[in-house]
Design an enzyme around this catalytic site. Structure first.
Site, PDB file in Angstrom:
ATOM      1  N   ASN A   9      44.008  39.141  39.491  1.00 27.68           N
ATOM      2  CA  ASN A   9      43.763  38.429  38.016  1.00 27.68           C
ATOM      3  C   ASN A   9      44.565  37.353  38.041  1.00 27.68           C
ATOM      4  O   ASN A   9      45.891  37.748  37.525  1.00 27.68           O
ATOM      5  CB  ASN A   9      43.743  39.677  37.216  1.00 27.68           C
ATOM      6  CG  ASN A   9      43.563  39.225  35.628  1.00 27.68           C
ATOM      7  OD1 ASN A   9      43.243  37.985  35.357  1.00 27.68           O
ATOM      8  ND2 ASN A   9      44.025  39.731  34.561  1.00 27.68           N
ATOM      9  N   LYS A  11      44.836  35.410  35.591  1.00 31.80           N
ATOM     10  CA  LYS A  11      45.011  35.225  34.059  1.00 31.80           C
ATOM     11  C   LYS A  11      44.941  33.384  33.785  1.00 31.80           C
ATOM     12  O   LYS A  11      44.282  32.942  34.518  1.00 31.80           O
ATOM     13  CB  LYS A  11      46.226  35.718  33.658  1.00 31.80           C
ATOM     14  CG  LYS A  11      46.462  37.194  34.012  1.00 31.80           C
ATOM     15  CD  LYS A  11      47.790  37.808  33.426  1.00 31.80           C
ATOM     16  CE  LYS A  11      47.771  39.006  34.236  1.00 31.80           C
ATOM     17  NZ  LYS A  11      48.703  39.959  33.580  1.00 31.80           N
ATOM     18  N   HIS A  95      40.210  43.855  29.515  1.00 31.12           N
ATOM     19  CA  HIS A  95      41.635  43.619  29.863  1.00 31.12           C
ATOM     20  C   HIS A  95      42.407  43.874  28.767  1.00 31.12           C
ATOM     21  O   HIS A  95      42.168  43.726  27.658  1.00 31.12           O
ATOM     22  CB  HIS A  95      42.001  42.476  30.625  1.00 31.12           C
ATOM     23  CG  HIS A  95      43.244  42.406  31.320  1.00 31.12           C
ATOM     24  ND1 HIS A  95      44.424  42.329  30.839  1.00 31.12           N
ATOM     25  CD2 HIS A  95      43.490  42.507  32.601  1.00 31.12           C
ATOM     26  CE1 HIS A  95      45.365  42.231  31.489  1.00 31.12           C
ATOM     27  NE2 HIS A  95      44.959  42.281  32.777  1.00 31.12           N
ATOM     28  N   GLU A  97      45.125  42.489  27.906  1.00 38.55           N
ATOM     29  CA  GLU A  97      45.625  41.434  27.139  1.00 38.55           C
ATOM     30  C   GLU A  97      44.543  41.093  26.086  1.00 38.55           C
ATOM     31  O   GLU A  97      44.587  40.624  25.049  1.00 38.55           O
ATOM     32  CB  GLU A  97      45.831  40.094  28.110  1.00 38.55           C
ATOM     33  CG  GLU A  97      47.385  40.484  28.766  1.00 38.55           C
ATOM     34  CD  GLU A  97      47.671  40.102  29.940  1.00 38.55           C
ATOM     35  OE1 GLU A  97      46.819  39.077  30.717  1.00 38.55           O
ATOM     36  OE2 GLU A  97      48.291  40.563  30.733  1.00 38.55           O
ATOM     37  N   GLU A 167      44.838  50.579  34.002  1.00 35.71           N
ATOM     38  CA  GLU A 167      45.848  49.796  33.757  1.00 35.71           C
ATOM     39  C   GLU A 167      46.649  50.033  32.719  1.00 35.71           C
ATOM     40  O   GLU A 167      46.444  49.606  31.731  1.00 35.71           O
ATOM     41  CB  GLU A 167      45.264  48.412  33.776  1.00 35.71           C
ATOM     42  CG  GLU A 167      44.374  47.838  35.065  1.00 35.71           C
ATOM     43  CD  GLU A 167      44.664  46.294  34.967  1.00 35.71           C
ATOM     44  OE1 GLU A 167      45.055  45.722  35.858  1.00 35.71           O
ATOM     45  OE2 GLU A 167      44.450  45.506  34.111  1.00 35.71           O
ATOM     46  N   GLY A 173      52.527  43.361  34.262  1.00 30.97           N
ATOM     47  CA  GLY A 173      53.539  42.295  34.004  1.00 30.97           C
ATOM     48  C   GLY A 173      54.977  42.562  33.815  1.00 30.97           C
ATOM     49  O   GLY A 173      55.752  41.912  33.331  1.00 30.97           O
ATOM     50  N   SER A 213      51.832  45.892  37.929  1.00 25.93           N
ATOM     51  CA  SER A 213      52.878  45.590  38.912  1.00 25.93           C
ATOM     52  C   SER A 213      52.792  46.023  40.304  1.00 25.93           C
ATOM     53  O   SER A 213      53.623  46.669  40.933  1.00 25.93           O
ATOM     54  CB  SER A 213      54.230  46.056  38.182  1.00 25.93           C
ATOM     55  OG  SER A 213      54.486  45.590  37.004  1.00 25.93           O
TER      56      SER A 213
END
Ligand code: PEP
Length: 253
Positions: A9, A11, A95, A97, A167, A173, A213
């Protein structure tokens, strides 16, 4: 048998020129699609060019998001129909985010899942888990609720093809991956939830990924777990050499 799924991904990273160069560099270094599926999700602006450059290679190109309507007055949104038209096979939805910065709720995720499937694409449904839900001890209910709502109204024959990514947002991240057992526990919980919604047989067919990660140091152990069928990697998917290592995890020690 569930074919392992190694996803990246990107982003909002890389440029169009870098995206195409990335595809050209790694496409000959990936395993056969029947052995391991490799998928990179990128900006909608890059997708057509990346798809053209990945023709006749195992690499598949995914979208990071789409809207739930095919057409209409929705300025700035990306239509699932237009993604299907350029032959995008997978679309990430929900996701963390998007949930955090763009207020994507479980109900919106469900609408998007319907629209992606209606357009003959496969959703990669991300299931978040926050530190807050961990601290308050309700992370099981949190995960179960996301999966149940995301799949509301989806028939079992269709549900078999979806991909789910567990996730934990505290691992995304941060360089602080969930431990192998934490990741397996989350993926197992999702599989049990799928068995409750549908049946053991359906739950056995659905691929569940871990994301947070992931890198070439932890992927081998993660992939040995019975309920982890693949990974979704952010940072480690931005360098062709790193992504190639993840894709060829069977050869890593
Ligand atoms: C992600 O963006 O889905 C992700 C897992 O990112 P990272 O691998 O960088 O934690």
């Amino acid at each position: 048998m569930r074919v392992p799924f190694i996803g990246g991904n990107w982003k909002m990273n890389l440029s169009l020129t870098e995206a195409v160069a990335f595809v050209d560099e790694l496409k000959q270094q990936l395993p056969d699609k029947n052995e391991v599926e490799t998928v990179i999700a990128a900006s909608p602006l890059f997708l057509s060019a990346m798809i053209d450059h990945s023709l006749n290679s195992p690499l598949q190109i995914a979208a990071e998001n789409c809207f739930y309507e095919d057409y209409g007055a929705f300025t700035g949104e990306v239509s699932p129909k237009s993604l299907a038209e350029i032959k995008v096979p997978y679309v990430i939805v929900g996701h963390s985010e998007r949930r955090r910065y763009f207020n994507e709720t479980n109900d919106i995720v469900n609408k998007k899942v319907h629209s992606i499937l209606r357009n003959q694409m496969t959703p990669i449904i991300c299931c978040d888990e926050t530190m807050g839900s961990l601290d308050s001890g309700d992370h099981f209910a949190w995960v179960v609720n996301q999966i149940t709502t995301a799949l509301h109204g989806i028939d079992e024959e269709v549900a078999k093809q979806v991909v789910i990514a567990y996730e934990p947002s505290w691992a995304i991240g941060t360089g602080n991956s969930a431990s192998t057992s934490e990741a397996e526990e989350g993926c197992y919980l999702i599989r049990q939830t799928l068995a409750d919604i549908y049946s053991d047989e359906v739950a056995d067919e659905i691929r569940i990924l871990y994301g947070g990660s992931v890198n070439d140091q932890n992927i081998v152990k993660l992939m040995q777990e019975p309920d982890i069928d693949g990974v979704l990697a952010g940072k480690a998917s931005l360098q062709p050499s790193e992504f190639v290592k993840l894709a060829n995890f069977k050869r890593l020690k």
